[in-house]
Scaffold this motif. Structure first.
Motif, short mmCIF file in Angstrom:
data_model
loop_
_atom_site.label_atom_id
_atom_site.label_comp_id
_atom_site.label_asym_id
_atom_site.label_seq_id
_atom_site.Cartn_x
_atom_site.Cartn_y
_atom_site.Cartn_z
N LEU A 1 2.92 2.51 -24.59
CA LEU A 1 2.53 2.62 -23.19
C LEU A 1 3.67 3.17 -22.34
O LEU A 1 3.44 3.94 -21.40
CB LEU A 1 2.06 1.26 -22.67
CG LEU A 1 0.76 0.75 -23.29
CD1 LEU A 1 0.50 -0.69 -22.89
CD2 LEU A 1 -0.41 1.64 -22.89
N GLN A 2 4.89 2.80 -22.66
CA GLN A 2 6.03 3.30 -21.91
C GLN A 2 6.22 4.81 -22.14
O GLN A 2 6.50 5.55 -21.20
CB GLN A 2 7.28 2.53 -22.29
CG GLN A 2 8.43 2.79 -21.34
CD GLN A 2 9.51 1.75 -21.47
OE1 GLN A 2 9.26 0.63 -21.89
NE2 GLN A 2 10.71 2.12 -21.10
N ARG A 3 6.06 5.27 -23.38
CA ARG A 3 6.15 6.71 -23.66
C ARG A 3 5.05 7.49 -22.93
O ARG A 3 5.29 8.55 -22.37
CB ARG A 3 6.04 6.97 -25.16
CG ARG A 3 7.33 6.84 -25.91
CD ARG A 3 7.22 7.34 -27.33
NE ARG A 3 6.13 6.77 -28.09
CZ ARG A 3 6.17 5.59 -28.72
NH1 ARG A 3 7.27 4.86 -28.67
NH2 ARG A 3 5.14 5.15 -29.39
N ALA B 1 5.98 7.78 -19.37
CA ALA B 1 7.04 8.78 -19.17
C ALA B 1 6.46 10.19 -19.17
O ALA B 1 6.91 11.06 -18.40
CB ALA B 1 8.08 8.65 -20.27
N ARG B 2 5.44 10.44 -20.00
CA ARG B 2 4.80 11.76 -20.03
C ARG B 2 3.98 12.04 -18.79
O ARG B 2 3.93 13.16 -18.31
CB ARG B 2 3.89 11.87 -21.26
CG ARG B 2 4.60 12.44 -22.45
CD ARG B 2 3.61 12.75 -23.55
NE ARG B 2 3.66 11.64 -24.50
CZ ARG B 2 2.62 11.04 -25.03
NH1 ARG B 2 1.41 11.42 -24.73
NH2 ARG B 2 2.77 10.05 -25.87
N GLU B 3 3.32 10.99 -18.27
CA GLU B 3 2.41 11.17 -17.13
C GLU B 3 3.14 11.25 -15.78
O GLU B 3 2.68 11.95 -14.89
CB GLU B 3 1.41 10.01 -17.07
CG GLU B 3 0.44 9.98 -18.22
CD GLU B 3 -0.59 11.07 -18.14
OE1 GLU B 3 -1.01 11.42 -17.02
OE2 GLU B 3 -0.98 11.60 -19.19
N PRO C 1 10.25 3.08 -16.06
CA PRO C 1 10.48 1.64 -16.01
C PRO C 1 10.16 0.95 -17.34
O PRO C 1 9.24 1.35 -18.06
CB PRO C 1 9.53 1.16 -14.91
CG PRO C 1 8.59 2.27 -14.66
CD PRO C 1 9.18 3.52 -15.19
N THR C 2 10.94 -0.07 -17.65
CA THR C 2 10.67 -0.93 -18.80
C THR C 2 9.53 -1.85 -18.41
O THR C 2 9.58 -2.51 -17.36
CB THR C 2 11.92 -1.76 -19.15
OG1 THR C 2 12.99 -0.86 -19.43
CG2 THR C 2 11.66 -2.64 -20.35
N LEU C 3 8.49 -1.90 -19.22
CA LEU C 3 7.28 -2.66 -18.89
C LEU C 3 7.37 -4.09 -19.39
O LEU C 3 7.76 -4.33 -20.53
CB LEU C 3 6.06 -1.98 -19.50
CG LEU C 3 5.82 -0.53 -19.12
CD1 LEU C 3 4.64 0.03 -19.88
CD2 LEU C 3 5.61 -0.39 -17.62
N THR C 4 6.99 -5.02 -18.53
CA THR C 4 6.87 -6.42 -18.88
C THR C 4 5.47 -6.86 -18.50
O THR C 4 5.06 -6.69 -17.34
CB THR C 4 7.90 -7.27 -18.12
OG1 THR C 4 9.20 -6.76 -18.35
CG2 THR C 4 7.84 -8.72 -18.55
N PHE C 5 4.72 -7.40 -19.45
CA PHE C 5 3.34 -7.82 -19.18
C PHE C 5 3.28 -9.30 -18.87
O PHE C 5 3.92 -10.12 -19.54
CB PHE C 5 2.45 -7.50 -20.38
CG PHE C 5 2.27 -6.03 -20.59
CD1 PHE C 5 1.30 -5.33 -19.88
CD2 PHE C 5 3.07 -5.33 -21.47
CE1 PHE C 5 1.15 -3.96 -20.05
CE2 PHE C 5 2.93 -3.97 -21.65
CZ PHE C 5 1.96 -3.29 -20.94
N ALA C 6 2.50 -9.65 -17.85
CA ALA C 6 2.32 -11.05 -17.46
C ALA C 6 0.84 -11.27 -17.13
O ALA C 6 0.17 -10.37 -16.61
CB ALA C 6 3.18 -11.38 -16.25
#
Length: 110
Positions: free
Chosen positions: A69-71, A74-76, A83-88
């Motif tokens: 999801l982070q890659r 970055a493309r979009e 940003p580094t993603l953190t899920f909550a």
């Protein structure tokens, strides 16, 4: 910041719904994204349809798909830093349903 948060939310919502193939991830809705001012971290708040076991499995699936999801993000997006993603888990939906349930129970039947 609000535009960045909303754009990140839209990209992640679409990616989770259409491109994520992890069977652990059930019906997930991205409710909000809070990005740090330096754009290095983003907290992604999600709600999951189902019981607590389904919720835990979906959260595990999202956390394991973090890199994918982070890659994609970055493309979009054209940002200086991805940003580094953190899920909550977003408990506001559960609280709202509980409040509705309590109100319905207290209202007389018409």
């Amino acid at each position: 910041m609000r535009r960045v948060d909303e754009t990140v939310r839209a990209v992640l919502s679409d990616a989770i719904a259409t491109q994520l193939k992890d069977p652990r991830v059930g019906f997930v809705t991205v409710t909000a994204v809070k990005t740090s001012p330096d754009l290095r971290h983003a907290s992604v708040y999600v709600s999951v349809l189902g019981d607590s076991e389904t919720r835990e499995e979906s959260m595990l699936g999202l956390r394991s798909a973090h890199g994918f999801l982070q890659r994609l993000l970055a493309r979009e997006l054209t940002l200086k830093h991805t940003p580094t993603l953190t899920f909550a888990y977003d408990e506001s939906v559960d609280r709202g349903m509980r409040i509705n349930e309590l109100i319905e129970r207290e209202l007389p039947d018409d």
